[in-house]
Design an enzyme around this catalytic site. Sequence first.
Site, PDB file in Angstrom:
ATOM      1  N   HIS A  69       0.849  -1.194   0.000  1.00 34.90           N
ATOM      2  CA  HIS A  69       0.000   0.000   0.000  1.00 34.90           C
ATOM      3  C   HIS A  69       0.880   1.237   0.000  1.00 34.90           C
ATOM      4  O   HIS A  69       2.108   1.137   0.139  1.00 34.90           O
ATOM      5  CB  HIS A  69      -0.928   0.003   1.227  1.00 34.90           C
ATOM      6  CG  HIS A  69      -0.238  -0.236   2.529  1.00 34.90           C
ATOM      7  ND1 HIS A  69       0.623   0.665   3.088  1.00 34.90           N
ATOM      8  CD2 HIS A  69      -0.257  -1.309   3.374  1.00 34.90           C
ATOM      9  CE1 HIS A  69       1.079   0.176   4.224  1.00 34.90           C
ATOM     10  NE2 HIS A  69       0.579  -1.031   4.423  1.00 34.90           N
TER      11      HIS A  69
HETATM   12  P1  TYD Z   1      -1.251  -2.724   8.031  1.00 39.58           P
HETATM   13  O1  TYD Z   1      -0.621  -1.368   8.030  1.00 39.58           O
HETATM   14  O2  TYD Z   1      -2.252  -3.019   6.956  1.00 39.58           O
HETATM   15  O3  TYD Z   1      -0.115  -3.848   8.005  1.00 39.58           O
HETATM   16  P2  TYD Z   1       1.002  -4.130   6.902  1.00 39.58           P
HETATM   17  O4  TYD Z   1       1.010  -2.963   5.972  1.00 39.58           O
HETATM   18  O5  TYD Z   1       2.281  -4.285   7.640  1.00 39.58           O
HETATM   19  O6  TYD Z   1       0.663  -5.399   6.214  1.00 39.58           O
HETATM   20  O7  TYD Z   1      -1.896  -2.964   9.475  1.00 39.58           O
HETATM   21  C1  TYD Z   1      -2.409  -4.221   9.858  1.00 39.58           C
HETATM   22  C2  TYD Z   1      -3.458  -3.997  10.939  1.00 39.58           C
HETATM   23  O8  TYD Z   1      -2.889  -3.377  12.086  1.00 39.58           O
HETATM   24  C3  TYD Z   1      -4.600  -3.105  10.478  1.00 39.58           C
HETATM   25  O9  TYD Z   1      -5.803  -3.694  10.957  1.00 39.58           O
HETATM   26  C4  TYD Z   1      -4.392  -1.818  11.171  1.00 39.58           C
HETATM   27  C5  TYD Z   1      -3.576  -2.166  12.391  1.00 39.58           C
HETATM   28  N1  TYD Z   1      -2.620  -1.134  12.759  1.00 39.58           N
HETATM   29  C6  TYD Z   1      -2.893  -0.283  13.821  1.00 39.58           C
HETATM   30  O10 TYD Z   1      -3.936  -0.398  14.487  1.00 39.58           O
HETATM   31  N2  TYD Z   1      -1.961   0.665  14.162  1.00 39.58           N
HETATM   32  C7  TYD Z   1      -0.812   0.835  13.464  1.00 39.58           C
HETATM   33  O11 TYD Z   1       0.008   1.715  13.795  1.00 39.58           O
HETATM   34  C8  TYD Z   1      -0.563  -0.027  12.326  1.00 39.58           C
HETATM   35  C9  TYD Z   1       0.686   0.115  11.506  1.00 39.58           C
HETATM   36  C10 TYD Z   1      -1.492  -0.985  12.024  1.00 39.58           C
END
Ligand code: TYD
Length: 155
Positions: A69
């Site tokens: 993303h």
């Molecule tokens: P996401 O950023 O989509 O993970 P990645 O990009 O590493 O695959 O985040 C995964 C989940 O964690 C999503 O449900 C949101 C949550 N999250 C938070 O609540 N706080 C945060 O600071 C981050 C980075 C994620």
Amino acid sequence: MATTKPVMVGTTRVDPPEIVGGCRIITLPKIADVRGNLSFVEGGRHIPFVIRRAYWLYDVPGGALRGGHAYHKLEEFIIAASGSFEVVVDDGSERQVVQLNRSYFGLYVPSMVWRQIENFSSNSVALILGSLPYSEEDYLRDYEVFARARHEGRK
Ligand code: TYD
């Protein structure tokens, strides 16, 4: 489809590398000591934003991908606190792979850069410093929507 250009960053200082989307490898201070090394980072001094959040990825199973993303506003600094992994960065036209494998340098990723983290070594830890608190509205999770916005100069 974007092309893949590897940028190998081993123990060699790369200063400043040409990385797509304004991404930059930033070498941090390293205080070498027989008791163990120490590195540090100060927001606004070593990296170009004030740190509002830190999160880390750990216990990543072999073959897993994280990210995939971009963000409208968030800037990040990604450090391999332990082990190694690759960060694939993409500005909507071009794509590069940056390997992070030492804890005294990291990758600065500005907003509006698509990034994915992959090829985690076992027991690796990705420490990510961010310029903003978490906000799902800041995410761009559709690559085509992201690439169109980039090409039109939108954020
Ligand atoms: P996401 O950023 O989509 O993970 P990645 O990009 O590493 O695959 O985040 C995964 C989940 O964690 C999503 O449900 C949101 C949550 N999250 C938070 O609540 N706080 C945060 O600071 C981050 C980075 C994620």
